[in-house]
Design a protein around this motif. Sequence first.
Motif, PDB file in Angstrom:
ATOM      1  N   ASN A  46      19.358 -30.655  -3.270  1.00 50.91           N
ATOM      2  CA  ASN A  46      18.208 -30.679  -2.348  1.00 50.91           C
ATOM      3  C   ASN A  46      18.626 -30.898  -0.896  1.00 50.91           C
ATOM      4  N   CYS A  47      19.734 -30.290  -0.494  1.00 54.31           N
ATOM      5  CA  CYS A  47      20.249 -30.434   0.868  1.00 54.31           C
ATOM      6  C   CYS A  47      20.028 -29.143   1.650  1.00 54.31           C
ATOM      7  N   VAL A  48      20.107 -29.244   2.972  1.00 53.78           N
ATOM      8  CA  VAL A  48      19.984 -28.081   3.853  1.00 53.78           C
ATOM      9  C   VAL A  48      21.164 -28.073   4.807  1.00 53.78           C
ATOM     10  N   PHE A  49      21.889 -26.932   4.824  1.00 56.93           N
ATOM     11  CA  PHE A  49      23.061 -26.786   5.683  1.00 56.93           C
ATOM     12  C   PHE A  49      22.964 -25.447   6.405  1.00 56.93           C
ATOM     13  N   GLY A  50      22.881 -25.484   7.733  1.00 53.58           N
ATOM     14  CA  GLY A  50      22.680 -24.238   8.461  1.00 53.58           C
ATOM     15  C   GLY A  50      23.518 -24.092   9.702  1.00 53.58           C
ATOM     16  N   ASN A  51      23.793 -22.820  10.014  1.00 55.22           N
ATOM     17  CA  ASN A  51      24.467 -22.426  11.249  1.00 55.22           C
ATOM     18  C   ASN A  51      25.812 -23.115  11.436  1.00 55.22           C
ATOM     19  N   ASN A  52      26.569 -23.220  10.360  1.00 53.76           N
ATOM     20  CA  ASN A  52      27.898 -23.823  10.424  1.00 53.76           C
ATOM     21  C   ASN A  52      28.932 -22.750  10.752  1.00 53.76           C
ATOM     22  N   THR A  53      30.052 -23.160  11.312  1.00 55.87           N
ATOM     23  CA  THR A  53      31.041 -22.177  11.750  1.00 55.87           C
ATOM     24  C   THR A  53      31.598 -21.364  10.593  1.00 55.87           C
ATOM     25  N   ARG A  54      32.013 -22.012   9.491  1.00 53.51           N
ATOM     26  CA  ARG A  54      32.655 -21.253   8.421  1.00 53.51           C
ATOM     27  C   ARG A  54      31.872 -21.263   7.111  1.00 53.51           C
ATOM     28  N   TRP A  55      31.438 -22.437   6.625  1.00 52.81           N
ATOM     29  CA  TRP A  55      30.751 -22.530   5.339  1.00 52.81           C
ATOM     30  C   TRP A  55      29.641 -23.570   5.381  1.00 52.81           C
ATOM     31  N   GLY A  56      28.640 -23.372   4.514  1.00 55.76           N
ATOM     32  CA  GLY A  56      27.654 -24.418   4.275  1.00 55.76           C
ATOM     33  C   GLY A  56      28.260 -25.474   3.358  1.00 55.76           C
ATOM     34  N   ILE A  57      28.679 -25.024   2.152  1.00 58.25           N
ATOM     35  CA  ILE A  57      29.350 -25.893   1.185  1.00 58.25           C
ATOM     36  C   ILE A  57      30.661 -25.234   0.794  1.00 58.25           C
ATOM     37  N   PHE A  58      31.746 -26.004   0.833  1.00 57.81           N
ATOM     38  CA  PHE A  58      33.070 -25.523   0.463  1.00 57.81           C
ATOM     39  C   PHE A  58      33.679 -26.498  -0.540  1.00 57.81           C
ATOM     40  N   THR A  59      34.153 -25.977  -1.675  1.00 56.86           N
ATOM     41  CA  THR A  59      34.837 -26.818  -2.652  1.00 56.86           C
ATOM     42  C   THR A  59      36.258 -26.323  -2.841  1.00 56.86           C
ATOM     43  N   ASP A  60      37.186 -27.237  -3.044  1.00 53.80           N
ATOM     44  CA  ASP A  60      38.553 -26.841  -3.377  1.00 53.80           C
ATOM     45  C   ASP A  60      39.138 -27.843  -4.361  1.00 53.80           C
ATOM     46  N   PHE A  61      39.760 -27.294  -5.390  1.00 56.79           N
ATOM     47  CA  PHE A  61      40.416 -28.097  -6.434  1.00 56.79           C
ATOM     48  C   PHE A  61      39.481 -29.164  -7.010  1.00 56.79           C
TER      49      PHE A  61
END
Length: 184
Positions: free
Chosen positions: A95-110
């Motif tokens: 239920n989050c809002v992420f906007g107008n970010n340079t590269r990603w809204g949500i990024f996961t690694d490993f």
Amino acid sequence: PFRQISRAINFVTAGDTVHILDGTYSGGLVIQKTGTAAAPILFKAEGSGVVVSAGGTDTIFVTYSAYVVLEGLRSFSASRAAVRIDASHHITVRNCVFGNNTRWGIFTDFSDDVLLENNECYGSQLEHGIYHSNSGDRCTVRGNRIYNNYACGLHVNGDVSMGGDGIISDCLFEKNTIYGNGVG
């Protein structure tokens, strides 16, 4: 009560809930905490106006953590990602809002056993709304609204060149609304 979420992070343990009142919280967040399956650590917005503003490469950085839930947070204009989940497991972003970010809204690694549910990710300027990467298994990406991102709305990449087995296994993607992406 604490004036900053970052201060509360220093004190939480398994089973705790950080209730976050409406307002803008500057400086970003670094979360390196471990809850349990029976007692996760919850960061919960108590209204619809909790905004975490930029502070570092990734505004909300969850690293080497387990059983952490982010609920109802907002972040805009991050220098890279609004949320990065790194080398963690059993992390929920809901239920989050992420906007107008340079590269990603949500990024996961490993990161294994990640749940991304009912989020809104839009306007990423260089890449994707949601990017699940680097051999993270058993993810669930459900009910998100992902739109107007420069590259993909939702991108999944095992990427063996970064380490791990290069395979993302046993993930579930369902009921996402994805549109207006890929102009780049």
